[in-house]
Design a protein around this motif. Structure first.
Motif, mmCIF file in Angstrom:
data_model
loop_
_atom_site.group_PDB
_atom_site.id
_atom_site.type_symbol
_atom_site.label_atom_id
_atom_site.label_comp_id
_atom_site.label_asym_id
_atom_site.label_seq_id
_atom_site.Cartn_x
_atom_site.Cartn_y
_atom_site.Cartn_z
ATOM 1 N N SER A 185 -11.120 -2.022 1.673
ATOM 2 C CA SER A 185 -10.599 -1.646 0.349
ATOM 3 C C SER A 185 -9.990 -0.245 0.347
ATOM 4 N N PRO A 186 -10.634 0.781 0.927
ATOM 5 C CA PRO A 186 -9.960 2.088 0.966
ATOM 6 C C PRO A 186 -8.738 2.083 1.887
ATOM 7 N N MET A 187 -8.774 1.255 2.940
ATOM 8 C CA MET A 187 -7.648 1.194 3.872
ATOM 9 C C MET A 187 -6.412 0.643 3.173
ATOM 10 N N GLU A 188 -6.578 -0.363 2.339
ATOM 11 C CA GLU A 188 -5.431 -0.909 1.611
ATOM 12 C C GLU A 188 -4.804 0.145 0.705
ATOM 13 N N ARG A 189 -5.633 0.937 0.051
ATOM 14 C CA ARG A 189 -5.105 2.032 -0.780
ATOM 15 C C ARG A 189 -4.408 3.075 0.091
ATOM 16 N N HIS A 190 -4.971 3.357 1.270
ATOM 17 C CA HIS A 190 -4.383 4.340 2.180
ATOM 18 C C HIS A 190 -2.998 3.891 2.642
ATOM 19 N N TRP A 191 -2.878 2.613 3.076
ATOM 20 C CA TRP A 191 -1.576 2.128 3.559
ATOM 21 C C TRP A 191 -0.565 2.071 2.420
ATOM 22 N N ARG A 192 -0.995 1.687 1.224
ATOM 23 C CA ARG A 192 -0.070 1.649 0.084
ATOM 24 C C ARG A 192 0.483 3.034 -0.212
ATOM 25 N N GLY A 193 -0.332 4.064 -0.018
ATOM 26 C CA GLY A 193 0.120 5.427 -0.265
ATOM 27 C C GLY A 193 1.184 5.876 0.724
ATOM 28 N N GLN A 194 1.187 5.292 1.931
ATOM 29 C CA GLN A 194 2.181 5.646 2.947
ATOM 30 C C GLN A 194 3.377 4.724 2.931
ATOM 31 N N ASN A 195 3.300 3.628 2.177
ATOM 32 C CA ASN A 195 4.351 2.625 2.178
ATOM 33 C C ASN A 195 4.966 2.577 0.789
ATOM 34 N N PRO A 196 6.113 3.199 0.580
ATOM 35 C CA PRO A 196 6.684 3.303 -0.768
ATOM 36 C C PRO A 196 7.058 1.956 -1.379
ATOM 37 N N ARG A 197 7.302 0.928 -0.560
ATOM 38 C CA ARG A 197 7.672 -0.383 -1.095
ATOM 39 C C ARG A 197 6.447 -1.233 -1.414
ATOM 40 N N ASN A 198 5.225 -0.675 -1.167
ATOM 41 C CA ASN A 198 3.950 -1.367 -1.412
ATOM 42 C C ASN A 198 3.836 -2.686 -0.661
ATOM 43 N N GLU A 199 4.457 -2.749 0.530
ATOM 44 C CA GLU A 199 4.308 -3.921 1.367
ATOM 45 C C GLU A 199 3.101 -3.702 2.267
ATOM 46 N N PRO A 200 2.372 -4.759 2.595
ATOM 47 C CA PRO A 200 1.243 -4.584 3.514
ATOM 48 C C PRO A 200 1.770 -4.199 4.897
ATOM 49 N N ALA A 201 1.308 -3.071 5.414
ATOM 50 C CA ALA A 201 1.781 -2.567 6.702
ATOM 51 C C ALA A 201 0.814 -2.886 7.815
ATOM 52 N N TYR A 202 -0.267 -3.519 7.511
ATOM 53 C CA TYR A 202 -1.245 -3.837 8.534
ATOM 54 C C TYR A 202 -1.079 -5.237 8.895
#
Length: 173
Positions: free
Chosen positions: A156-173
């Motif tokens: 759950s914190p990882m999803e928030r972390h990746w969203r913060g680095q991904n401006p298009r809010n696409e899953p980067a993992y």
């Protein structure tokens, strides 16, 4: 290695800037392992009962398949769970964990299988040393994580972390 994936891959989280990703990680990993062992044990018992019944129906021929019940169950379990889009076994999901690649390649089925195989080898050889190594690595990586190039973090914190680095809010993992 896919160049598109390499260019879109966000940087790995740092425990000093994102401590919530690593909070209680080792305890969660051990608890997840116990859950997974219980689930795999239940599967092994079920498959063994089916094999025993099939053995009676085939005059003992199906009993030869009982030799592969344990390894086949482990391979099927990890292939179906770590190799899925959730990238977590049932125990990891229950403990809010996810497996993330660290070397620029996507986490696919063969890499998930290699991770599981190296995990079982290192745990079988020396589980205390593997846990001890995790105490001294900044991201709490165990020996098999370092060998294969993976990182276990809280989901759950990882999803928030990746969203913060991904401006298009696409899953980067």
């Amino acid at each position: 290695m896919d160049q598109t994936y390499q260019n879109s891959r966000p940087t790995l989280p740092d425990p000093s800037t994102a401590p919530e990703l690593f909070e209680g990680l080792l305890t969660r990993r051990v608890a997840a392992w116990f859950i997974d062992v219980v689930v795999m044990s239940a599967m092994i018992v079920a498959f063994s009962i089916v094999g025993l019944v099939a053995g009676f129906l085939t005059f003992g021929l199906a009993w030869l398949a009982l030799i592969v019940v344990v390894p086949a169950t482990v391979v099927l379990y990890y292939g179906a769970t770590l190799g899925s889009a959730k990238r977590a076994t049932l125990g990891m999901q229950a403990m809010d964990l996810v497996l993330t690649p660290t070397r620029g390649q996507p986490l696919n089925g063969p890499m998930a299988f290699v991770h599981a195989a190296v995990f079982w080898v290192t745990i079988w050889i020396s589980w205390p040393i593997s846990l001890l190594v995790a105490l001294f690595t900044p991201r709490r990586q165990m020996i098999h994580d370092l060998i294969v190039g993976t990182l276990m973090v809280r989901r759950s914190p990882m999803e928030r972390h990746w969203r913060g680095q991904n401006p298009r809010n696409e899953p980067a993992y």
